[in-house]
Motif scaffolding. Structure first.
Motif, PDB file in Angstrom:
ATOM      1  N   LEU A  58     -13.336   8.115   2.847  1.00  0.00           N
ATOM      2  CA  LEU A  58     -12.339   7.753   3.804  1.00  0.00           C
ATOM      3  C   LEU A  58     -12.397   8.432   5.106  1.00  0.00           C
TER       4      LEU A  58
ATOM      5  N   TYR B  23      -9.229   1.059   2.063  1.00  0.00           N
ATOM      6  CA  TYR B  23      -9.804   2.051   0.950  1.00  0.00           C
ATOM      7  C   TYR B  23      -8.807   2.649   0.309  1.00  0.00           C
ATOM      8  N   ALA B  24      -7.325   2.542   0.377  1.00  0.00           N
ATOM      9  CA  ALA B  24      -6.146   3.472  -0.206  1.00  0.00           C
ATOM     10  C   ALA B  24      -6.191   1.364  -1.292  1.00  0.00           C
TER      11      ALA B  24
ATOM     12  N   GLY C 228      -5.940   2.995  -5.080  1.00  0.00           N
ATOM     13  CA  GLY C 228      -5.076   2.349  -5.774  1.00  0.00           C
ATOM     14  C   GLY C 228      -5.063   1.410  -7.217  1.00  0.00           C
TER      15      GLY C 228
ATOM     16  N   ALA D 155      -8.683  11.688  -5.865  1.00  0.00           N
ATOM     17  CA  ALA D 155      -7.641  10.881  -5.040  1.00  0.00           C
ATOM     18  C   ALA D 155      -6.635  11.525  -5.531  1.00  0.00           C
TER      19      ALA D 155
ATOM     20  N   VAL E  60       0.993   3.472  -4.246  1.00  0.00           N
ATOM     21  CA  VAL E  60      -0.645   3.659  -3.071  1.00  0.00           C
ATOM     22  C   VAL E  60      -0.889   2.039  -3.006  1.00  0.00           C
TER      23      VAL E  60
ATOM     24  N   ALA F 101      -1.011   0.514   0.740  1.00  0.00           N
ATOM     25  CA  ALA F 101      -1.777  -0.225   1.061  1.00  0.00           C
ATOM     26  C   ALA F 101      -1.628  -1.646   1.666  1.00  0.00           C
TER      27      ALA F 101
END
Length: 112
Positions: free
Chosen positions: A21, A44-45, A49, A61, A72, A76
Motif C-alpha cells: 500500500l 488498493y482499499a 475490502g 489488513a 472499507v 474506497a
C-alpha cells in the motif's frame, strides 16, 4: 497461547500488505500528486475490502469480517469518487483536433 506473538507468516503478510500500500500510494503521489495517490489508495482499499467481503476476513489488513470489509469498500469508493471529481481537467492539445470549419483546399499561398 492466546498471549503469544502472532505467527511469523501473519507478520510477513502484514508487512507485505501494508508495504505494498505504501509503495503504490507513494508512486502514485510522485506521478499524479494528491489526486493520483487518493485514487490508488482507493483501488488498493477496494481490493482489500473485496477480499474481506468474499473470504470473510483479511488478516493482513486486520479486517475481521464482512461488515468491516463492506465499510472499507464504501470508504474506497468515496475516496476514488472524491479524487476523480476534484481532479483538474487537462486542456486538449491544439494539434489533436483538426479544424473542420476551414477545409484544406491545397492552395496555400495562392490568392486569386
Amino acid at each position: 497461547m492466546s498471549g503469544s506473538a502472532p505467527p511469523r507468516d501473519a507478520t510477513t503478510a502484514k508487512a507485505i500488505g501494508w508495504g505494498g500500500l505504501a509503495v503504490v500510494v507513494l508512486v502514485a503521489a510522485l506521478r499524479g500528486g494528491f489526486i493520483g495517490a487518493a485514487i490508488m489508495f482507493g483501488l488498493y482499499a477496494l481490493v482489500a475490502g473485496l477480499v474481506a467481503v468474499v473470504r470473510g476476513r483479511a488478516r493482513w489488513a486486520q479486517l475481521g469480517g464482512w461488515a468491516t470489509g463492506g465499510a472499507v469498500l464504501g470508504a474506497a469508493l468515496v475516496a476514488m469518487i472524491v479524487a476523480s471529481v476534484t481532479a483538474r481537467r487537462r486542456p486538449r492539445d491544439a494539434g489533436q483536433r483538426a479544424d473542420v470549419s476551414r477545409p484544406d483546399t491545397g492552395r496555400r499561398g495562392r490568392h486569386l
